[in-house]
Design a protein around this motif. Structure first.
Motif, short mmCIF file in Angstrom:
data_model
loop_
_atom_site.label_atom_id
_atom_site.label_comp_id
_atom_site.label_asym_id
_atom_site.label_seq_id
_atom_site.Cartn_x
_atom_site.Cartn_y
_atom_site.Cartn_z
N GLN A 1 1.05 -1.22 -0.15
CA GLN A 1 0.35 0.41 -0.70
C GLN A 1 0.64 1.37 0.05
OE1 GLN A 1 -2.91 -1.71 3.35
NE2 GLN A 1 -3.79 -0.60 2.12
N GLU A 2 0.41 1.95 -0.92
CA GLU A 2 1.59 3.23 -0.63
C GLU A 2 0.86 4.37 0.32
OE1 GLU A 2 1.38 7.31 -3.62
OE2 GLU A 2 -0.10 5.97 -3.79
N LYS A 3 2.05 4.55 0.61
CA LYS A 3 2.51 5.36 2.51
C LYS A 3 2.50 7.20 2.02
CE LYS A 3 5.23 2.23 4.61
NZ LYS A 3 6.35 2.29 5.56
N VAL A 4 1.57 7.79 2.70
CA VAL A 4 0.52 9.29 1.84
C VAL A 4 1.53 9.89 3.46
CG1 VAL A 4 -0.74 8.75 0.92
CG2 VAL A 4 -1.29 9.00 2.67
N ILE A 5 1.56 10.73 3.34
CA ILE A 5 1.57 12.15 4.43
C ILE A 5 -0.25 12.36 4.58
CG2 ILE A 5 2.95 14.58 5.18
CD1 ILE A 5 4.37 14.02 3.31
N GLY B 1 8.77 15.27 1.66
CA GLY B 1 7.75 14.20 2.16
C GLY B 1 8.20 12.96 2.28
N SER B 2 9.94 12.90 2.85
CA SER B 2 9.78 11.30 2.93
C SER B 2 10.19 11.21 4.34
CB SER B 2 10.98 10.89 1.96
OG SER B 2 12.39 12.06 2.42
N ILE C 1 3.59 6.05 21.10
CA ILE C 1 4.21 5.63 19.36
C ILE C 1 4.71 6.25 19.41
CG2 ILE C 1 2.92 5.69 16.97
CD1 ILE C 1 0.13 4.84 18.10
N ILE C 2 5.76 6.18 18.38
CA ILE C 2 6.73 7.36 18.39
C ILE C 2 7.54 6.64 16.45
CG2 ILE C 2 9.42 8.03 18.50
CD1 ILE C 2 9.48 6.87 21.24
N LEU C 3 7.33 7.78 15.66
CA LEU C 3 6.77 7.68 14.15
C LEU C 3 8.08 8.47 13.96
CD1 LEU C 3 3.43 7.23 13.57
CD2 LEU C 3 5.07 5.34 13.27
N PRO C 4 8.72 8.59 12.30
CA PRO C 4 9.59 9.31 12.13
C PRO C 4 9.30 10.47 11.33
CG PRO C 4 9.63 7.37 10.83
CD PRO C 4 8.71 7.10 12.33
N ALA C 5 8.98 11.73 11.83
CA ALA C 5 8.61 13.59 11.25
C ALA C 5 8.73 13.31 9.82
CB ALA C 5 8.49 14.88 11.36
N PRO C 6 8.06 13.67 8.94
CA PRO C 6 8.51 13.04 7.80
C PRO C 6 9.74 14.55 6.96
CG PRO C 6 5.73 14.15 7.67
CD PRO C 6 6.29 13.91 9.29
N GLN D 1 -8.35 15.09 24.99
CA GLN D 1 -6.79 15.75 24.04
C GLN D 1 -5.88 16.62 24.18
OE1 GLN D 1 -8.10 14.48 20.16
NE2 GLN D 1 -9.74 14.21 20.15
N GLU D 2 -4.74 16.69 24.35
CA GLU D 2 -3.83 17.86 24.38
C GLU D 2 -2.71 17.36 22.96
OE1 GLU D 2 -0.01 18.91 27.45
OE2 GLU D 2 -1.75 17.74 28.61
N MET D 3 -3.54 17.69 22.28
CA MET D 3 -2.54 17.87 20.97
C MET D 3 -1.62 18.63 20.00
SD MET D 3 -2.80 14.48 19.98
CE MET D 3 -2.51 14.37 17.96
N GLU D 4 -0.41 18.80 20.02
CA GLU D 4 0.23 20.53 19.58
C GLU D 4 -0.93 20.30 17.66
OE1 GLU D 4 4.56 19.99 19.15
OE2 GLU D 4 4.85 19.72 21.29
N ASP D 5 -0.75 21.40 17.11
CA ASP D 5 -0.91 21.41 15.93
C ASP D 5 0.15 20.81 15.07
OD1 ASP D 5 -2.97 23.00 16.80
OD2 ASP D 5 -2.88 24.53 17.44
N GLY D 6 -0.15 20.92 13.48
CA GLY D 6 0.96 20.55 12.67
C GLY D 6 1.44 19.32 13.02
N LEU D 7 0.93 17.99 13.02
CA LEU D 7 1.53 16.97 13.85
C LEU D 7 1.46 15.71 12.66
CD1 LEU D 7 1.04 15.82 17.65
CD2 LEU D 7 3.23 17.17 16.22
N PHE D 8 2.42 15.88 11.80
CA PHE D 8 1.72 15.02 10.44
C PHE D 8 2.96 13.86 10.65
CE2 PHE D 8 0.52 19.39 8.74
CZ PHE D 8 -0.81 18.97 8.15
N VAL D 9 2.61 12.43 9.70
CA VAL D 9 3.04 12.16 10.19
C VAL D 9 2.76 11.38 8.21
CG1 VAL D 9 3.74 10.87 11.94
CG2 VAL D 9 1.97 9.82 10.56
N LYS D 10 4.06 9.84 8.16
CA LYS D 10 4.02 9.69 6.55
C LYS D 10 3.83 7.91 6.87
CE LYS D 10 6.24 8.82 2.24
NZ LYS D 10 7.06 9.20 0.97
#
Length: 379
Positions: A224-228, A376-377, A367-372, A255-264
């Motif tokens: 499956q294709e990974k997207v941001i 975009g990678s 959960i720890i994920l690498p930031a794009p 919920q306590e979420m920082e703005d602008g969190l994106f993952v790929k």
């Protein structure tokens, strides 16, 4: 001292029967004595006796090589017998004492006898040292082979389970899709029909559980294709999805979420992980008397995106927490022990980590994920 050595060896050769007799009387055997151990006792005594006499005749330059080779043979004997290292240590020291006792009857000056005793001690001390070294190495190799065999068998069972689960669940999902379709038709034709929201919600959760099981199957591993995508929006979607269950069991979600969190990655898979963690939290808090609360916190730290889901459920025992992500390990009475295992597989496939910590107040899954990066990678 060559002539004297020949005399010493000749003397000890004559004392061979005495040595073997005392050896059989004093040698320590395993508590679970078998006929195999009895049969090997005499041959082992003869081997040690021959090693000592041969070692006495060798020059120092050849002595260590010979002792190492002989020690390896003795260690292999002990491994085949499956007896403990303590017996080896005791019996080698006992053999040295028997030979030293025999040497007291050798006619020689005290100074000469002292040199002979020192040489015998040197031989047996180094023979014992090399025997233990080889024994430990062989034992470690056996343990590693056994571990690999267990791991291989475990993986084979998981593969078989995945194949069986996939076949069953695929057959189960087909009629479920049909039921969901007719539910949507009923809602369209009869918008005031009661309980349709509850039926739809339960079917969605059932579909989620089926997807969990399908992820155990290799058939599900398609490219499956990974997207941001926005983690903030994903968390909001999950909160809406689990809301009926939270309301039913009176669980509050903060919920306590920082703005602008994106993952790929594959958005649906990450969604499955978050839902699974929240459902687990809900289920473990049902049986507690304390206030049920789930706290979701998202933030960026360096080149990683963190999502923490904490709940006020009971503490996970320290003895269990290290295995909490292994298959079939669960703290729930009706749990399958597959949800967290699948979740970890998904996160690791996304080059991330899924961690757990627990104390008397909170249990937190992180959960720890690498930031794009900007192109975009994922880093």
């Amino acid at each position: 001292m060559d002539h004297l050595t020949d005399e010493v060896i000749s003397f000890l050769q004559q004392k061979g029967p005495n040595f073997l007799k005392k050896w059989k009387e004093k040698a320590m055997l395993p508590p679970d004595l078998t006929q195999f151990h009895r049969e090997k006792l005499e041959s082992k005594g003869e081997f040690i006796y021959e090693v000592a006499l041969k070692a006495l005749s060798l020059p120092n330059v050849d002595l260590q090589t010979y002792l190492q080779a002989s020690a390896h043979q003795l260690a292999q004997m002990k491994i085949r017998e499956n007896s403990e290292i303590e017996l080896l240590v005791y019996n080698l020291n006992m053999a040295k004492n028997i030979l030293c006792e025999e040497m007291y009857n050798f006619q020689a000056e005290p100074q000469t006898l002292s040199k002979i005793f020192k040489q015998l001690s040197y031989i047996f001390d180094h023979f014992l040292y090399h025997s233990i070294m080889h024994y430990d190495r062989l034992k470690q190799q056996l343990n590693e082979q056994e571990t690999r065999h267990i791991h291989s068998s475990h993986e084979d069972r998981l593969t078989l389970l995945g194949q069986m689960t996939s076949s069953f669940v695929h057959e189960f999902r087909n009629p479920l899709t049909t039921v969901q379709g007719f539910v949507q038709l009923l809602r369209a034709e009869y918008p005031d029909l009661p309980y349709m929201d509850i039926i739809s919600s339960e079917l969605d959760q059932l579909k989620f559980r089926i997807t969990q099981f399908l992820m155990l199957s290799k058939k599900q591993e398609v490219n499956q294709e990974k997207v941001i995508f926005s983690l903030n929006e994903l968390v909001e979607q999950v909160a809406s999805f689990v809301y009926p269950r939270l309301l039913e069991l009176k669980v509050s979600l903060q919920q306590e979420m920082e703005d602008g969190l994106f993952v790929k990655g594959i958005q649906e898979e990450v969604r499955q992980v978050i839902i699974n963690i929240i459902f687990n939290a809900i289920e473990v808090m049902v049986s507690t008397d304390t206030e049920s609360e789930i706290h979701i916190k998202g933030y960026r730290k360096g080149d990683s995106i963190y999502l923490e889901a904490s709940n006020t459920g009971p503490k996970i025992p320290d003895s269990l927490i290290k295995d909490i992500f292994e298959p079939f390990v669960t703290t729930k009475k009706t749990g399958t022990g597959l949800g967290l295992y699948v979740s970890r597989q998904i996160i690791e496939k996304h080059r991330g980590q899924l961690l757990c910590r627990s104390n008397e107040e909170w249990t937190t899954f992180t959960i720890i994920l690498p930031a794009p990066d900007q192109k975009g990678s994922s880093k």
